[in-house]
Write an enzyme that holds these catalytic residues in place. Structure first.
Site, PDB file in Angstrom:
ATOM      1  CD  GLU A 160     -12.157   5.681   1.898  1.00  0.00           C
ATOM      2  OE1 GLU A 160     -12.438   6.871   1.704  1.00  0.00           O
ATOM      3  OE2 GLU A 160     -11.700   4.929   1.017  1.00  0.00           O
TER       4      GLU A 160
ATOM      5  CB  SER B 249      -0.199  -8.180  -1.000  1.00  0.00           C
ATOM      6  OG  SER B 249      -0.951  -9.024  -0.159  1.00  0.00           O
TER       7      SER B 249
ATOM      8  CE  LYS C 155      -4.458  -1.462   1.766  1.00  0.00           C
ATOM      9  NZ  LYS C 155      -4.241  -2.874   2.173  1.00  0.00           N
TER      10      LYS C 155
HETATM   11  C1  LIG Z   1      -5.065  -3.924   1.811  1.00  0.00           C
HETATM   12  C2  LIG Z   1      -4.347  -5.169   1.518  1.00  0.00           C
HETATM   13  C3  LIG Z   1      -4.748  -6.016   0.460  1.00  0.00           C
HETATM   14  C4  LIG Z   1      -5.975  -5.773  -0.373  1.00  0.00           C
HETATM   15  O1  LIG Z   1      -5.974  -4.597  -1.097  1.00  0.00           O
HETATM   16  P1  LIG Z   1      -5.793  -4.596  -2.683  1.00  0.00           P
HETATM   17  O2  LIG Z   1      -6.099  -3.209  -3.065  1.00  0.00           O
HETATM   18  O3  LIG Z   1      -6.724  -5.601  -3.253  1.00  0.00           O
HETATM   19  O4  LIG Z   1      -4.381  -4.964  -2.955  1.00  0.00           O
HETATM   20  C5  LIG Z   1      -3.987  -7.137   0.192  1.00  0.00           C
HETATM   21  N1  LIG Z   1      -2.897  -7.440   0.943  1.00  0.00           N
HETATM   22  C6  LIG Z   1      -2.490  -6.673   1.960  1.00  0.00           C
HETATM   23  C7  LIG Z   1      -1.299  -7.081   2.741  1.00  0.00           C
HETATM   24  C8  LIG Z   1      -3.201  -5.511   2.291  1.00  0.00           C
HETATM   25  O5  LIG Z   1      -2.799  -4.743   3.317  1.00  0.00           O
END
Ligand SMILES: *Cc1c(COP(=O)(O)O)cnc(C)c1O
Length: 395
Positions: A110, A376, A88
């Site tokens: 938000e 992610s 993010k």
């Molecule tokens: C917020 C988050 C997501 C989901 O958000 P996307 O916009 O779909 O990427 C996925 N993995 C992690 C670690 C997150 O913090």
């Protein structure tokens, strides 16, 4: 053909469905974002911060023991190693530089799980800008550690007491704030959602992920193109970033993984493509989980970041056109996949990322396939879930 068109649409999805009062703000963004973010001065600072602040490039790690177990070649894109523990921050850095270029002094956001709130509070501290984060009162209780992080970083976290006191109520409050403060305030959105140009802007900022994958794969295997790219989808930003530079090459299988919670038809799920229909959410036309009369239904997933009742318009288009394959994983499947990665590779993934890993067992790979999983985020924030739901047979 997979990118946004001049009108802000991906196929039939996207657009900007906004209150009249926000027209000027959105128009200002739309008219300027491409020029600003492609300018030399912007790119210079963006790349520098991605390197020295975020810690990019993140490694592409060949997971040998997991590969052996699955009889193929699995590479993990290590977004979990980014500053603040997830992808993010890539987008938050991009948008804070854009806000600065537009002369904005006050940043609003938000947050549901608090992850985007933390990323926003982080970049506001970095740039010395005022930061206001709207968060449902219910979510503030569930995600208390992230509330503490945001406050430590200097953000003002405002509890939202209306509706179900969760993300969609917080979104309404943020939009209300923006309408009241159109001149000095920038609205920083955390995924590939929202009115055009946000989905395209966020996808471009996150596209650094697939840009790096290409050169890293070329160095590792002699071919910059994998056979599969797999990513979890909440709103869809990490998947958009991981897919971005592979969209036009149809030989590459793009796999998006949604959270099916306690089961797709259990009533406790967040599998939008399976359960949703066309609707307007957060200012764009997309697939939305809603009742017959258009009330957005409350989603559920064990993973706070996937607990979202829609998907971004790019993903709705990738789904309906068949360019990407949408799979889903339940809470239990994600937990098992997280345990497995921890034990095979010594990496504790975020619960969101564990959904992408869970999809590995749903696909039959060939021994020569090259499979990239976008990891992610890291799992420190999810230790309570991992501990509470410990499976004794794996002990
Ligand atoms: C917020 C988050 C997501 C989901 O958000 P996307 O916009 O779909 O990427 C996925 N993995 C992690 C670690 C997150 O913090």
């Amino acid at each position: 053909m997979w990118q946004v068109n001049n009108d802000g649409y991906y196929g039939e999805f996207g657009g900007a469905y906004i209150p009249e009062m926000l027209f000027q703000n959105i128009e200002n963004l739309r008219g300027n974002y491409l020029q600003i973010i492609s300018s030399d001065s912007f790119q210079k600072e963006f790349q520098l911060l991605l390197r020295d602040y975020v810690g990019r490039p993140t490694p592409l790690f060949k997971a040998d023991r997991l590969s052996d177990q699955l009889g193929t070649n699995i590479y993990l894109k290590r977004e979990d190693l980014c500053h603040t523990g997830a992808h993010k921050i890539n987008n938050a850095i991009g948008q804070i530089l854009l806000a600065q270029a537009l002369g904005k002094k006050r940043i609003i956001a938000e947050t549901g799980a608090g992850q985007h709130g933390v990323a926003t509070a982080t970049v506001c501290a970095l740039k010395g800008l005022e930061c206001i984060v709207y968060m449902g009162a219910e979510d503030m209780q569930r995600q208390a550690p992230n509330v503490a992080r945001m406050r430590l970083l200097g953000a003002k976290v405002i509890p939202v007491l209306s509706g179900s006191k969760t993300l969609k109520d917080a979104t309404n409050e943020a939009i209300r704030d923006w309408i009241s403060n159109p001149d000095d305030t920038y609205y920083l959105i955390g995924s590939v959602v929202g009115p055009h140009p946000y989905p395209d802007m966020v996808a471009r900022f996150q596209s650094v992920i697939s840009h790096e994958i290409k050169s890293q794969l070329l160095a590792a295997t002699g071919n910059e193109n994998p056979d599969y790219v797999i990513a979890c989808v909440g709103g869809g930003s990490n998947a958009a970033g991981a897919f971005f530079h592979f969209l036009e090459n149809k030989k590459i299988n793009l796999i998006a993984v949604e959270a099916s919670g306690q089961g797709i038809h259990s009533g406790k799920s967040a599998a939008t493509t399976q359960l949703g229909s066309i609707g307007i959410l957060h200012g764009s036309k997309s697939l939305v989980m809603q009742t017959k009369d258009g009330q957005v239904t409350e989603p559920y997933s064990i993973s706070a970041g996937l607990d979202y009742p829609g998907i971004g318009p790019m993903h709705a288009h990738l789904y309906t056109s068949g360019r990407a394959t949408f799979l889903s994983a339940t809470d239990q499947e994600a937990l098992s996949a997280a345990y497995e990665l921890a034990r095979l590779e010594g990496i504790i993934p975020a619960l969101e990322s564990a959904h992408a890993l869970a999809a590995l067992s749903q696909i039959s790979f060939r021994p020569q396939d090259v499979v990239v999983v976008n990891l992610s985020g890291r799992g420190d924030k999810d230790m309570a879930a991992y501990e509470n739901l410990y499976e004794p047979e794996l002990q």
